[in-house]
Design an enzyme around this catalytic site. Structure first.
Site, PDB file in Angstrom:
ATOM      1  N   ASN A   1       2.457 -49.844  41.069  1.00 11.27           N
ATOM      2  CA  ASN A   1       3.743 -50.094  40.419  1.00 11.27           C
ATOM      3  C   ASN A   1       4.758 -49.060  40.889  1.00 11.27           C
ATOM      4  O   ASN A   1       4.430 -48.168  41.666  1.00 11.27           O
ATOM      5  CB  ASN A   1       3.593 -50.113  38.887  1.00 11.27           C
ATOM      6  CG  ASN A   1       3.058 -48.794  38.364  1.00 11.27           C
ATOM      7  OD1 ASN A   1       3.695 -47.771  38.507  1.00 11.27           O
ATOM      8  ND2 ASN A   1       1.870 -48.826  37.769  1.00 11.27           N
TER       9      ASN A   1
ATOM     10  N   ASP B   1      -2.172 -52.456  34.341  1.00  9.08           N
ATOM     11  CA  ASP B   1      -2.840 -53.186  33.261  1.00  9.08           C
ATOM     12  C   ASP B   1      -4.120 -53.862  33.732  1.00  9.08           C
ATOM     13  O   ASP B   1      -5.034 -54.071  32.951  1.00  9.08           O
ATOM     14  CB  ASP B   1      -1.882 -54.238  32.686  1.00  9.08           C
ATOM     15  CG  ASP B   1      -0.747 -53.582  31.922  1.00  9.08           C
ATOM     16  OD1 ASP B   1      -1.041 -52.653  31.143  1.00  9.08           O
ATOM     17  OD2 ASP B   1       0.423 -53.971  32.121  1.00  9.08           O
TER      18      ASP B   1
ATOM     19  N   LYS C   1     -12.651 -54.181  54.554  1.00  4.92           N
ATOM     20  CA  LYS C   1     -11.331 -54.814  54.626  1.00  4.92           C
ATOM     21  C   LYS C   1     -11.476 -56.345  54.659  1.00  4.92           C
ATOM     22  O   LYS C   1     -12.235 -56.875  55.479  1.00  4.92           O
ATOM     23  CB  LYS C   1     -10.594 -54.326  55.871  1.00  4.92           C
ATOM     24  CG  LYS C   1      -9.165 -54.799  55.915  1.00  4.92           C
ATOM     25  CD  LYS C   1      -8.442 -54.324  57.141  1.00  4.92           C
ATOM     26  CE  LYS C   1      -7.078 -55.003  57.221  1.00  4.92           C
ATOM     27  NZ  LYS C   1      -6.484 -54.892  58.526  1.00  4.92           N
TER      28      LYS C   1
ATOM     29  N   PRO D   1      -9.037 -50.302  30.925  1.00  6.70           N
ATOM     30  CA  PRO D   1      -9.149 -49.654  29.613  1.00  6.70           C
ATOM     31  C   PRO D   1      -7.804 -49.062  29.219  1.00  6.70           C
ATOM     32  O   PRO D   1      -7.058 -48.600  30.084  1.00  6.70           O
ATOM     33  CB  PRO D   1     -10.168 -48.534  29.851  1.00  6.70           C
ATOM     34  CG  PRO D   1     -10.130 -48.284  31.328  1.00  6.70           C
ATOM     35  CD  PRO D   1      -9.798 -49.608  31.969  1.00  6.70           C
ATOM     36  N   ASP D   2      -7.479 -49.106  27.922  1.00 12.59           N
ATOM     37  CA  ASP D   2      -6.232 -48.491  27.460  1.00 12.59           C
ATOM     38  C   ASP D   2      -6.536 -47.025  27.134  1.00 12.59           C
ATOM     39  O   ASP D   2      -7.155 -46.724  26.108  1.00 12.59           O
ATOM     40  CB  ASP D   2      -5.687 -49.234  26.232  1.00 12.59           C
ATOM     41  CG  ASP D   2      -4.255 -48.797  25.925  1.00 12.59           C
ATOM     42  OD1 ASP D   2      -3.994 -47.576  25.952  1.00 12.59           O
ATOM     43  OD2 ASP D   2      -3.414 -49.674  25.667  1.00 12.59           O
ATOM     44  N   ILE D   3      -6.102 -46.147  28.021  1.00 10.10           N
ATOM     45  CA  ILE D   3      -6.463 -44.732  27.909  1.00 10.10           C
ATOM     46  C   ILE D   3      -5.828 -44.121  26.665  1.00 10.10           C
ATOM     47  O   ILE D   3      -6.483 -43.437  25.871  1.00 10.10           O
ATOM     48  CB  ILE D   3      -6.021 -43.973  29.185  1.00 10.10           C
ATOM     49  CG1 ILE D   3      -6.615 -44.666  30.418  1.00 10.10           C
ATOM     50  CG2 ILE D   3      -6.448 -42.515  29.132  1.00 10.10           C
ATOM     51  CD1 ILE D   3      -6.035 -44.222  31.741  1.00 10.10           C
TER      52      ILE D   3
ATOM     53  N   LYS E   1       4.356 -51.118  19.336  1.00  7.80           N
ATOM     54  CA  LYS E   1       3.350 -50.504  20.220  1.00  7.80           C
ATOM     55  C   LYS E   1       2.764 -49.248  19.583  1.00  7.80           C
ATOM     56  O   LYS E   1       1.579 -48.971  19.692  1.00  7.80           O
ATOM     57  CB  LYS E   1       4.010 -50.157  21.565  1.00  7.80           C
ATOM     58  CG  LYS E   1       3.041 -49.739  22.629  1.00  7.80           C
ATOM     59  CD  LYS E   1       3.670 -49.739  24.009  1.00  7.80           C
ATOM     60  CE  LYS E   1       3.895 -51.148  24.519  1.00  7.80           C
ATOM     61  NZ  LYS E   1       4.533 -51.190  25.821  1.00  7.80           N
TER      62      LYS E   1
ATOM     63  N   LYS F   1      -1.217 -48.931  19.209  1.00 10.94           N
ATOM     64  CA  LYS F   1      -1.975 -47.943  19.998  1.00 10.94           C
ATOM     65  C   LYS F   1      -2.511 -46.802  19.137  1.00 10.94           C
ATOM     66  O   LYS F   1      -3.381 -46.068  19.559  1.00 10.94           O
ATOM     67  CB  LYS F   1      -1.078 -47.354  21.080  1.00 10.94           C
ATOM     68  CG  LYS F   1      -0.505 -48.401  22.013  1.00 10.94           C
ATOM     69  CD  LYS F   1      -0.954 -48.161  23.415  1.00 10.94           C
ATOM     70  CE  LYS F   1      -0.316 -49.149  24.364  1.00 10.94           C
ATOM     71  NZ  LYS F   1      -0.916 -49.084  25.687  1.00 10.94           N
TER      72      LYS F   1
HETATM   73  O1  C5P Z   1       0.720 -51.002  26.939  1.00  8.97           O
HETATM   74  P1  C5P Z   1       1.740 -50.264  27.701  1.00  8.97           P
HETATM   75  O2  C5P Z   1       1.358 -50.083  29.161  1.00  8.97           O
HETATM   76  O3  C5P Z   1       3.120 -50.737  27.565  1.00  8.97           O
HETATM   77  O4  C5P Z   1       1.719 -48.823  27.006  1.00  8.97           O
HETATM   78  C1  C5P Z   1       2.326 -47.745  27.576  1.00  8.97           C
HETATM   79  C2  C5P Z   1       1.660 -46.465  27.112  1.00  8.97           C
HETATM   80  O5  C5P Z   1       0.249 -46.579  27.121  1.00  8.97           O
HETATM   81  C3  C5P Z   1       1.961 -45.316  28.041  1.00  8.97           C
HETATM   82  O6  C5P Z   1       1.953 -44.131  27.268  1.00  8.97           O
HETATM   83  C4  C5P Z   1       0.792 -45.363  29.012  1.00  8.97           C
HETATM   84  O7  C5P Z   1       0.580 -44.100  29.627  1.00  8.97           O
HETATM   85  C5  C5P Z   1      -0.339 -45.774  28.111  1.00  8.97           C
HETATM   86  N1  C5P Z   1      -1.387 -46.586  28.760  1.00  8.97           N
HETATM   87  C6  C5P Z   1      -2.639 -46.066  28.987  1.00  8.97           C
HETATM   88  N2  C5P Z   1      -3.616 -46.831  29.534  1.00  8.97           N
HETATM   89  C7  C5P Z   1      -3.379 -48.120  29.868  1.00  8.97           C
HETATM   90  C8  C5P Z   1      -2.100 -48.671  29.661  1.00  8.97           C
HETATM   91  C9  C5P Z   1      -1.137 -47.870  29.115  1.00  8.97           C
HETATM   92  O8  C5P Z   1      -2.855 -44.877  28.689  1.00  8.97           O
HETATM   93  N3  C5P Z   1      -4.355 -48.854  30.398  1.00  8.97           N
END
Ligand code: C5P
Length: 397
Positions: free
Chosen positions: A208, A276, A286, A303-305, A337, A341
């Site tokens: 990105n 994401d 390759k 995974p959502d860190i 959010k 979160k």
């Molecule tokens: O869900 P979104 O990407 O909009 O959320 C943004 C926040 O979540 C940011 O603080 C980003 O660093 C964190 N994040 C994360 N792991 C992910 C997706 C987002 O820590 N997989």
């Protein structure tokens, strides 16, 4: 501000060692005690007698001096100071530090110490420019070592270029900065930053547009307030700040692992733009282009860190700050959010292309806390970082 402080001064063996004598004097003038250490090579340039006369203390020179070892072991010696200063830091001393050698008193002290370290490199310009010194410098910076100089100018060897040791008063200023008692002194803070790269095959990836500039500025501002910062960064377009522990990662999975390894921390700021999705079908070799055929790219959710750290029971940081990059209904989406979160604060910004924020130098954010929404005026990313860092300091106080 140096009164009552103690510096362990390691003098390396280079012609600039004569300037270390003046450095001792300047530090002592400011009420700072100096414990001097001379390397064997340094003794060719300055005498132990002149160093100890100026320091008002005995010079430490030998790793195997039994009398000294009985008075104060070398491990203890490495911890007596508020700051370890290496001046001049020769190419050889830098290489030893970067590699973790411990074959004399100076290198052993540098390996054993848990005190912040500041180096003032001094060497011939070609040695400074050599790829090996560049590598060592990068390693030392990544290890959290502070660096002052070198300056550009005429050199004792007759050449011209960068390699002259910083002047004693410049080193004093760097010592003052390193010893600044910021409100976050003694606090450990984690910052994630930059984009992640999710591999498709060994040469292609999903990425990105995040440059990492806001996260970098936040890490720098937190370190400036005295925090010990662990900076977990994806492949960013900007260089990481000095004086922080840099943990470079590529993918979200690697970032998660690095974040978990960095815990426990007092506060965590998640400024990274984590992808994401990752490619579940990432190929080890390759992928060949075949006419009329598209590669099957199957995606899985990363995974959502942030959510995983915010959801921790035991070991949850005292303050968890997330970011929300939105293009529509910024505040409403970011507020939702925050709840989803489980983080304490959300820093929300509008990343519509027209704002020029993504990859730009400025930011306009809303800080969403449990007490409501604050709209901050548009300012530089550095200013946003400083404001956020001081809010974090207040919250941890
Ligand atoms: O869900 P979104 O990407 O909009 O959320 C943004 C926040 O979540 C940011 O603080 C980003 O660093 C964190 N994040 C994360 N792991 C992910 C997706 C987002 O820590 N997989």
């Amino acid at each position: 501000m140096l009164a009552g402080k103690r510096v362990l001064l390691i003098i390396g063996g280079g012609i600039a060692a004569y300037k270390a004598l003046d450095l001792v004097r300047r530090l002592r003038e400011r009420g700072c005690s100096v414990t001097p250490v001379l390397t064997r090579a340094a003794e060719h340039f300055v005498t132990p007698l002149s160093v100890s006369a100026l320091a008002g203390e005995e010079v430490h020179r030998d790793l195997f001096d039994l009398t000294k070892e009985a008075e104060m072991g070398h491990i203890q010696l490495s911890r007596v100071a508020d700051l370890v200063v290496v001046a001049p830091a020769t190419a050889d001393l830098m290489a030893k530090m970067a590699q973790g050698h411990a074959d004399d008193l100076a290198s052993t002290l540098l390996l054993a110490t848990d005190t912040p370290v500041l180096i003032a490199p001094a060497m011939n310009v070609r040695m400074w420019d050599h790829a090996a010194t560049r590598r060592n410098l990068a390693t030392l910076k990544a290890d959290g070592v502070r660096v002052t100089g070198p300056n550009e100018g005429d050199m004792a060897c007759g050449e011209y270029g960068p390699g002259r040791m910083a002047e004693p008063l410049e080193i004093v200023a760097a010592v003052e900065e390193a010893l600044a008692d910021g409100p976050l002194k003694g606090r450990r803070v984690l910052v994630t930053s930059g984009p992640t790269h999710e591999p498709i095959d060994p040469v292609r990836y999903i990425a990105n547009r995040s440059s990492g500039s806001q996260g970098t500025a936040i890490a720098r501002a937190l370190a400036g307030l005295g925090a010990q910062v662990v900076f977990v960064t994806g492949p960013a377009a900007v260089a990481p700040p000095e004086g922080v522990e840099v943990v470079p990662v590529e993918s979200a999975a690697e970032m998660l692992e690095a974040v978990q390894a960095a815990l426990p921390v007092d506060a965590a700021v998640f400024a990274a733009a984590v992808a994401d999705w990752r490619v579940t079908t990432a190929s080890g070799s390759k992928i060949k282009k075949k006419a009329g055929e598209l590669p099957p790219l199957e995606l899985a959710e990363n995974p959502d860190i942030l959510a995983s750290v915010a959801g921790l029971g035991e070991g949850r940081p005292g303050l968890v700050v997330g970011f929300a990059a939105e293009t529509d209904d910024v505040v409403a989406n970011a507020t939702a959010k925050r709840g989803r979160k489980g983080c304490d604060w959300i820093v929300a910004n509008d990343v519509s292309p027209a704002t020029g924020i993504m990859g730009g130098k400025e930011n306009a954010v809303h800080l969403i806390t449990g007490d409501g929404v604050e709209d901050w005026p548009r300012m530089s990313k550095d200013q946003v970082a400083m404001r956020l860092a001081s809010r974090i300091a207040e919250a941890l106080d």
